[in-house]
Motif scaffolding. Sequence first.
Motif, mmCIF file in Angstrom:
data_model
loop_
_atom_site.group_PDB
_atom_site.id
_atom_site.type_symbol
_atom_site.label_atom_id
_atom_site.label_comp_id
_atom_site.label_asym_id
_atom_site.label_seq_id
_atom_site.Cartn_x
_atom_site.Cartn_y
_atom_site.Cartn_z
ATOM 1 N N HIS A 29 0.833 -1.204 0.000
ATOM 2 C CA HIS A 29 0.000 0.000 0.000
ATOM 3 C C HIS A 29 0.866 1.253 0.000
ATOM 4 C CE1 HIS A 29 -3.858 -2.010 1.772
ATOM 5 N NE2 HIS A 29 -3.639 -2.328 0.511
ATOM 6 N N GLU A 30 0.438 2.247 -0.774
ATOM 7 C CA GLU A 30 1.178 3.510 -0.803
ATOM 8 C C GLU A 30 0.928 4.346 0.452
ATOM 9 O OE1 GLU A 30 0.237 2.281 -5.007
ATOM 10 O OE2 GLU A 30 -1.011 2.648 -3.242
ATOM 11 N N ASN A 31 -0.327 4.352 0.905
ATOM 12 C CA ASN A 31 -0.711 5.240 2.002
ATOM 13 C C ASN A 31 -0.637 4.535 3.346
ATOM 14 O OD1 ASN A 31 -1.410 6.999 -0.066
ATOM 15 N ND2 ASN A 31 -3.590 6.519 0.039
ATOM 16 N N MET A 32 -0.115 5.239 4.346
ATOM 17 C CA MET A 32 -0.134 4.719 5.715
ATOM 18 C C MET A 32 -0.494 5.853 6.667
ATOM 19 S SD MET A 32 2.931 1.898 5.799
ATOM 20 C CE MET A 32 2.277 1.057 7.259
ATOM 21 N N PHE A 33 -1.148 5.481 7.763
ATOM 22 C CA PHE A 33 -1.738 6.470 8.665
ATOM 23 C C PHE A 33 -1.489 6.061 10.113
ATOM 24 C CE2 PHE A 33 -4.376 8.267 5.255
ATOM 25 C CZ PHE A 33 -4.466 7.194 4.377
ATOM 26 N N TRP A 34 -1.389 7.059 10.984
ATOM 27 C CA TRP A 34 -1.399 6.835 12.428
ATOM 28 C C TRP A 34 -2.522 7.653 13.054
ATOM 29 C CZ3 TRP A 34 0.460 3.292 15.496
ATOM 30 C CH2 TRP A 34 1.626 2.601 15.137
ATOM 31 N N TYR A 35 -3.346 6.958 13.850
ATOM 32 C CA TYR A 35 -4.445 7.596 14.583
ATOM 33 C C TYR A 35 -4.275 7.319 16.074
ATOM 34 C CZ TYR A 35 -7.032 7.438 10.116
ATOM 35 O OH TYR A 35 -7.443 7.580 8.818
ATOM 36 N N ARG A 36 -4.907 8.195 16.882
ATOM 37 C CA ARG A 36 -5.121 7.832 18.261
ATOM 38 C C ARG A 36 -6.627 7.840 18.526
ATOM 39 N NH1 ARG A 36 -2.883 11.900 22.765
ATOM 40 N NH2 ARG A 36 -4.525 10.920 23.999
ATOM 41 N N GLN A 37 -7.037 6.924 19.405
ATOM 42 C CA GLN A 37 -8.452 6.766 19.710
ATOM 43 C C GLN A 37 -8.671 6.990 21.190
ATOM 44 O OE1 GLN A 37 -10.158 2.930 18.795
ATOM 45 N NE2 GLN A 37 -12.236 3.600 19.262
ATOM 46 N N ASP A 38 -9.538 7.942 21.508
ATOM 47 C CA ASP A 38 -9.873 8.248 22.891
ATOM 48 C C ASP A 38 -11.392 8.227 23.050
ATOM 49 O OD1 ASP A 38 -7.316 10.340 22.189
ATOM 50 O OD2 ASP A 38 -7.128 9.073 23.969
ATOM 51 N N PRO A 39 -11.887 7.779 24.199
ATOM 52 C CA PRO A 39 -13.337 7.679 24.404
ATOM 53 C C PRO A 39 -14.036 8.999 24.139
ATOM 54 C CG PRO A 39 -12.159 6.606 26.190
ATOM 55 C CD PRO A 39 -11.122 7.302 25.357
ATOM 56 N N GLY A 40 -15.114 8.925 23.367
ATOM 57 C CA GLY A 40 -15.912 10.116 23.075
ATOM 58 C C GLY A 40 -15.355 11.010 21.991
ATOM 59 N N LEU A 41 -14.152 10.709 21.518
ATOM 60 C CA LEU A 41 -13.515 11.559 20.494
ATOM 61 C C LEU A 41 -13.340 10.840 19.173
ATOM 62 C CD1 LEU A 41 -10.760 13.322 22.650
ATOM 63 C CD2 LEU A 41 -13.001 14.219 21.974
ATOM 64 N N GLY A 42 -13.641 9.569 19.122
ATOM 65 C CA GLY A 42 -13.437 8.827 17.887
ATOM 66 C C GLY A 42 -11.950 8.668 17.600
ATOM 67 N N LEU A 43 -11.622 8.550 16.323
ATOM 68 C CA LEU A 43 -10.226 8.429 15.898
ATOM 69 C C LEU A 43 -9.768 9.782 15.360
ATOM 70 C CD1 LEU A 43 -11.342 5.407 15.682
ATOM 71 C CD2 LEU A 43 -9.487 5.085 14.041
ATOM 72 N N LEU A 45 -6.511 11.764 13.451
ATOM 73 C CA LEU A 45 -5.329 11.510 12.640
ATOM 74 C C LEU A 45 -4.129 12.281 13.168
ATOM 75 C CD1 LEU A 45 -4.228 10.175 10.033
ATOM 76 C CD2 LEU A 45 -4.909 12.258 8.828
ATOM 77 N N ILE A 46 -3.031 11.555 13.378
ATOM 78 C CA ILE A 46 -1.809 12.180 13.888
ATOM 79 C C ILE A 46 -0.896 12.566 12.717
ATOM 80 C CG2 ILE A 46 0.179 11.912 15.405
ATOM 81 C CD1 ILE A 46 -1.363 9.663 16.837
ATOM 82 N N TYR A 47 -0.537 11.585 11.909
ATOM 83 C CA TYR A 47 0.302 11.786 10.730
ATOM 84 C C TYR A 47 -0.111 10.779 9.665
ATOM 85 C CZ TYR A 47 4.086 14.970 12.229
ATOM 86 O OH TYR A 47 4.827 16.065 12.612
ATOM 87 N N PHE A 48 0.191 11.112 8.418
ATOM 88 C CA PHE A 48 0.027 10.134 7.358
ATOM 89 C C PHE A 48 1.133 10.289 6.332
ATOM 90 C CE2 PHE A 48 -2.071 12.873 4.114
ATOM 91 C CZ PHE A 48 -2.402 13.958 4.895
ATOM 92 N N SER A 49 1.228 9.270 5.483
ATOM 93 C CA SER A 49 2.310 9.237 4.500
ATOM 94 C C SER A 49 1.775 8.677 3.191
ATOM 95 C CB SER A 49 3.454 8.359 5.021
ATOM 96 O OG SER A 49 4.394 8.112 3.999
ATOM 97 N N TYR A 50 2.081 9.367 2.076
ATOM 98 C CA TYR A 50 1.641 8.902 0.767
ATOM 99 C C TYR A 50 2.692 8.065 0.047
ATOM 100 C CZ TYR A 50 -2.335 12.108 0.951
ATOM 101 O OH TYR A 50 -3.490 12.758 1.296
ATOM 102 N N ASP A 51 3.919 8.120 0.564
ATOM 103 C CA ASP A 51 4.982 7.396 -0.119
ATOM 104 C C ASP A 51 6.191 7.358 0.803
ATOM 105 O OD1 ASP A 51 5.932 7.492 -3.654
ATOM 106 O OD2 ASP A 51 6.375 6.048 -2.072
#
Lengths: 113, 113
Positions: A29-43, A45-51
């Motif tokens: 996959h070209e795209n990769m993502f980092w999320y954090r998940q906290d109660p009541g806030l959903g996910l 996005l912290i950072y992502f990368s296209y390549d």
Amino acid sequence: DVKVTQSSRYLVKRTGEKVFLECVQDMDHENMFWYRQDPGLGLRLIYFSYDVKMKEKGDIPEGYSVSREKKERFSLILESASTNQTSMYLCASSLRGPTNEQFFGPGTRLTVL
Amino acid sequence: AQKITQTQPGMFVQEKEAVTLDCTYDTSDPSYGLFWYKQPSSGEMIFLIYQGSYDQQNATEGRYSLNFQKARKSANLVISASQLGDSAMYFCAMREVTGKLIFGQGTTLQVKP
């Protein structure tokens, strides 16, 4: 099957420590993502990368950095962990294109004491 | 700014009945995508269904269907014939033209036997 793996399911660190969270995907996959998940806030996005070697800030990049030296691996770095970074961290990957869903890893539950 | 809203923190449904999980979104982009993910208690995020902004028909995937009302900016998930294994948290997400996903706060669904 697409597989996204994360280095740890559970992690406990102390305030001020440098923390590395690793994510590996095996579907080219070209795209990769980092999320954090906290109660009541959903996910969020912290950072992502296209390549390889490319990175873009997400919505909450403060206190984090990332590294993508190889296509299959995307690392999240907490330079100096703080208690407010205690959270569930989820990595995801996807092909390029607007209709392609993101595939998620199992998550890392990080506790910073 | 783009935004996804899920107004139901928790829902109950009787086994074998249908249930609708609400999702509204806000965007000024003409091109976007809407996704629903399921997160069981084990933590992994499972892709359920996708709807593109230009799709004329509502998306369906097995027991899942997406009630897409573009003028009202809503993308509700309908689960027919609920099963005990449907008990989970459900997230609605919108994909921007940049490729980023914005998630709602989530809805916890409990299926009663």
